[in-house]
Write a protein that holds these residues in place. Sequence first.
Motif, PDB file in Angstrom:
ATOM      1  N   GLN A  13      22.554  27.390  24.341  1.00 18.19           N
ATOM      2  CA  GLN A  13      21.891  28.200  23.307  1.00 18.19           C
ATOM      3  C   GLN A  13      20.372  28.049  23.384  1.00 18.19           C
ATOM      4  N   ASN A  14      19.894  26.823  23.603  1.00 24.88           N
ATOM      5  CA  ASN A  14      18.452  26.596  23.719  1.00 24.88           C
ATOM      6  C   ASN A  14      17.884  27.302  24.940  1.00 24.88           C
ATOM      7  N   CYS A  15      18.623  27.277  26.048  1.00 18.29           N
ATOM      8  CA  CYS A  15      18.187  27.971  27.265  1.00 18.29           C
ATOM      9  C   CYS A  15      18.159  29.486  27.048  1.00 18.29           C
ATOM     10  N   GLN A  16      19.171  30.009  26.363  1.00 18.69           N
ATOM     11  CA  GLN A  16      19.217  31.445  26.090  1.00 18.69           C
ATOM     12  C   GLN A  16      18.044  31.861  25.212  1.00 18.69           C
ATOM     13  N   VAL A  95       5.741  27.935  23.148  1.00 17.62           N
ATOM     14  CA  VAL A  95       5.559  26.490  23.268  1.00 17.62           C
ATOM     15  C   VAL A  95       6.734  25.774  22.595  1.00 17.62           C
ATOM     16  N   GLU A  96       7.077  26.211  21.397  1.00 12.83           N
ATOM     17  CA  GLU A  96       8.148  25.576  20.629  1.00 12.83           C
ATOM     18  C   GLU A  96       9.503  25.695  21.332  1.00 12.83           C
ATOM     19  N   CYS A  97       9.845  26.889  21.804  1.00  9.28           N
ATOM     20  CA  CYS A  97      11.165  27.054  22.431  1.00  9.28           C
ATOM     21  C   CYS A  97      11.220  26.327  23.779  1.00  9.28           C
ATOM     22  N   CYS A  98      10.112  26.301  24.502  1.00  6.78           N
ATOM     23  CA  CYS A  98      10.090  25.584  25.788  1.00  6.78           C
ATOM     24  C   CYS A  98      10.249  24.086  25.579  1.00  6.78           C
ATOM     25  N   ARG A  99       9.613  23.543  24.546  1.00  8.11           N
ATOM     26  CA  ARG A  99       9.733  22.107  24.259  1.00  8.11           C
ATOM     27  C   ARG A  99      11.168  21.760  23.835  1.00  8.11           C
ATOM     28  N   THR A 100      11.775  22.613  23.035  1.00 11.58           N
ATOM     29  CA  THR A 100      13.160  22.390  22.613  1.00 11.58           C
ATOM     30  C   THR A 100      14.090  22.435  23.822  1.00 11.58           C
ATOM     31  N   CYS A 101      13.882  23.414  24.689  1.00 12.15           N
ATOM     32  CA  CYS A 101      14.716  23.547  25.880  1.00 12.15           C
ATOM     33  C   CYS A 101      14.497  22.366  26.818  1.00 12.15           C
ATOM     34  N   GLU A 102      13.251  21.941  26.959  1.00 10.35           N
ATOM     35  CA  GLU A 102      12.949  20.784  27.797  1.00 10.35           C
ATOM     36  C   GLU A 102      13.722  19.549  27.319  1.00 10.35           C
ATOM     37  N   GLN A 103      13.731  19.332  26.023  1.00 13.47           N
ATOM     38  CA  GLN A 103      14.433  18.166  25.461  1.00 13.47           C
ATOM     39  C   GLN A 103      15.935  18.244  25.683  1.00 13.47           C
TER      40      GLN A 103
END
Length: 110
Positions: A13-16, A95-103
């Motif tokens: 879901q985070n990647c999507q 920035v926010e979604c990339c950081r969440t996906c990174e984690q």
Amino acid sequence: MSTATASMQECIQNCQECQTICADMLTSHCLVEGGDHVEQTHVKRMLDCIAACGACIDFMSRNSENHSLYCRACAEICKACAESCEKVGGMEKCVECCRTCEQSCSSMAA
């Protein structure tokens, strides 16, 4: 997708979300703003992030034993994209979604 764990489903879901937001921001924000937003390195980082998220979704959705390899790479690519978006400015959503996906990808790569 019943074979996917809860953490894997969350990562998918985070990647999507990251893939969708980055693609939308690139086309509806960066291309309109111009300047640093369309600088070659920044655009390539965003395109890499979009592609990496898509690959992760694919590998995790079919519960591939190689998904952790892709998640490790995706985490690094998302980190680079977040840093680029932060530097360009006005792209907090990316920035926010990339950081969440990174984690979440980092946790899948462990």
